[in-house]
Design a protein around this motif. Sequence first.
Motif, PDB file in Angstrom:
ATOM      1  N   ALA A 125       0.852  -1.197   0.000  1.00  9.04           N
ATOM      2  CA  ALA A 125       0.000   0.000   0.000  1.00  9.04           C
ATOM      3  C   ALA A 125       0.882   1.239   0.000  1.00  9.04           C
ATOM      4  N   SER A 126       0.868   1.950  -1.115  1.00 12.03           N
ATOM      5  CA  SER A 126       1.678   3.161  -1.217  1.00 12.03           C
ATOM      6  C   SER A 126       0.883   4.349  -0.682  1.00 12.03           C
ATOM      7  N   GLY A 127       1.217   4.778   0.501  1.00 11.80           N
ATOM      8  CA  GLY A 127       0.501   5.883   1.121  1.00 11.80           C
ATOM      9  C   GLY A 127      -0.731   5.397   1.863  1.00 11.80           C
ATOM     10  N   ARG A 128      -1.376   6.325   2.524  1.00  4.55           N
ATOM     11  CA  ARG A 128      -2.561   6.014   3.330  1.00  4.55           C
ATOM     12  C   ARG A 128      -3.810   6.039   2.455  1.00  4.55           C
ATOM     13  N   PRO A 129      -4.540   4.926   2.332  1.00  2.03           N
ATOM     14  CA  PRO A 129      -5.736   4.916   1.484  1.00  2.03           C
ATOM     15  C   PRO A 129      -6.858   5.743   2.102  1.00  2.03           C
ATOM     16  N   PRO A 130      -7.719   6.339   1.285  1.00  2.00           N
ATOM     17  CA  PRO A 130      -8.886   7.061   1.821  1.00  2.00           C
ATOM     18  C   PRO A 130      -9.768   6.106   2.621  1.00  2.00           C
ATOM     19  N   LEU A 131     -10.322   6.599   3.718  1.00  2.00           N
ATOM     20  CA  LEU A 131     -11.154   5.765   4.588  1.00  2.00           C
ATOM     21  C   LEU A 131     -12.437   6.509   4.926  1.00  2.00           C
ATOM     22  N   ARG A 132     -13.563   5.812   4.799  1.00  2.00           N
ATOM     23  CA  ARG A 132     -14.851   6.388   5.197  1.00  2.00           C
ATOM     24  C   ARG A 132     -15.662   5.331   5.938  1.00  2.00           C
ATOM     25  N   THR A 133     -16.704   5.756   6.654  1.00  2.00           N
ATOM     26  CA  THR A 133     -17.615   4.840   7.333  1.00  2.00           C
ATOM     27  C   THR A 133     -18.989   4.931   6.684  1.00  2.00           C
ATOM     28  N   LEU A 134     -19.646   3.792   6.589  1.00  2.00           N
ATOM     29  CA  LEU A 134     -20.978   3.737   5.981  1.00  2.00           C
ATOM     30  C   LEU A 134     -21.725   2.549   6.572  1.00  2.00           C
ATOM     31  N   SER A 135     -22.913   2.795   7.116  1.00  2.00           N
ATOM     32  CA  SER A 135     -23.715   1.704   7.673  1.00  2.00           C
ATOM     33  C   SER A 135     -24.171   0.772   6.556  1.00  2.00           C
ATOM     34  N   MET A 136     -23.934  -0.524   6.749  1.00  2.00           N
ATOM     35  CA  MET A 136     -24.302  -1.539   5.768  1.00  2.00           C
ATOM     36  C   MET A 136     -24.955  -2.708   6.484  1.00  2.00           C
ATOM     37  N   LYS A 137     -25.910  -3.350   5.815  1.00  2.00           N
ATOM     38  CA  LYS A 137     -26.654  -4.447   6.423  1.00  2.00           C
ATOM     39  C   LYS A 137     -25.893  -5.773   6.373  1.00  2.00           C
ATOM     40  N   THR A 138     -25.124  -6.000   5.309  1.00  2.00           N
ATOM     41  CA  THR A 138     -24.534  -7.328   5.113  1.00  2.00           C
ATOM     42  C   THR A 138     -23.031  -7.319   4.902  1.00  2.00           C
ATOM     43  N   GLN A 139     -22.382  -6.165   5.053  1.00  2.00           N
ATOM     44  CA  GLN A 139     -20.932  -6.095   4.841  1.00  2.00           C
ATOM     45  C   GLN A 139     -20.251  -5.387   5.993  1.00  2.00           C
ATOM     46  N   TRP A 140     -19.064  -5.896   6.331  1.00  2.00           N
ATOM     47  CA  TRP A 140     -18.233  -5.216   7.327  1.00  2.00           C
ATOM     48  C   TRP A 140     -17.401  -4.133   6.662  1.00  2.00           C
ATOM     49  N   GLY A 141     -17.031  -4.357   5.413  1.00  2.00           N
ATOM     50  CA  GLY A 141     -16.195  -3.378   4.728  1.00  2.00           C
ATOM     51  C   GLY A 141     -16.124  -3.660   3.249  1.00  2.00           C
TER      52      GLY A 141
END
Length: 225
Positions: free
Chosen positions: A130-146
């Motif tokens: 991983a070159s550099g810090r990847p963008p990260l966001r949060t989002l409520s989902m019913k069937t996925q952790w990420g």
Amino acid sequence: MLIKVHPDCRVVVSAPEPIDNDAVLKAVKRRGRLIYQQLRDFCKALEYITPRQYISGESHYYLGRQYLLKVIEPEDTQQQVKLLRGKLEISVRKKDPETVRLLLAEWYKTRAKAVFHRRLDALLEQTLWASGRPPLRTLSMKTQWGSCSPQGRITLNPHLVKAPRQCIDYVILHELCHIAEHNHSERFYRLMNQVMPKWEGTKNKLDAMANLILGDTLPFLPINR
């Protein structure tokens, strides 16, 4: 081809376009015993779940630990959530379950952002691709952790902050591996084994908690069982 058994007892198959329905059915039949075992375990877990009411006395998860919910109506104070001495204390102007639910959900989102960013920074040292810090966001989902987009943006479910830190690390590492290999290929699993040996046990632990931390449900003790 990827076969997933979800905690709500849905069986989902993802297959490349050239594979026809007959091949999919054969693959499902070959894995029938494993699918049945997972469905049985999830069905058993669902027997001991009841809807949350967001009232004092309920237990709610944070970082893998259960905390007792305490709803109070103090005078002259703003509505807020505090983690105090093993309890989640929520101050409200009126003890309305929907107000409590919304305040708690916002508290979880705020905590999730802080925890996820901190863990991502720590785990980047293990993922040299991983070159550099990847963008990260949060989002409520019913069937996925990420999830991880083709552009390398990582999305994490804020409900994940209710799980133990090891489970959070597993999901973040899973998505970081997708930066190098977007599909669940042999290379992907080699990377997972490299950054988190025995990750399967952590995944199983997280899946077993899914019904408790993804939705508005909580466990209860059955009578005479």
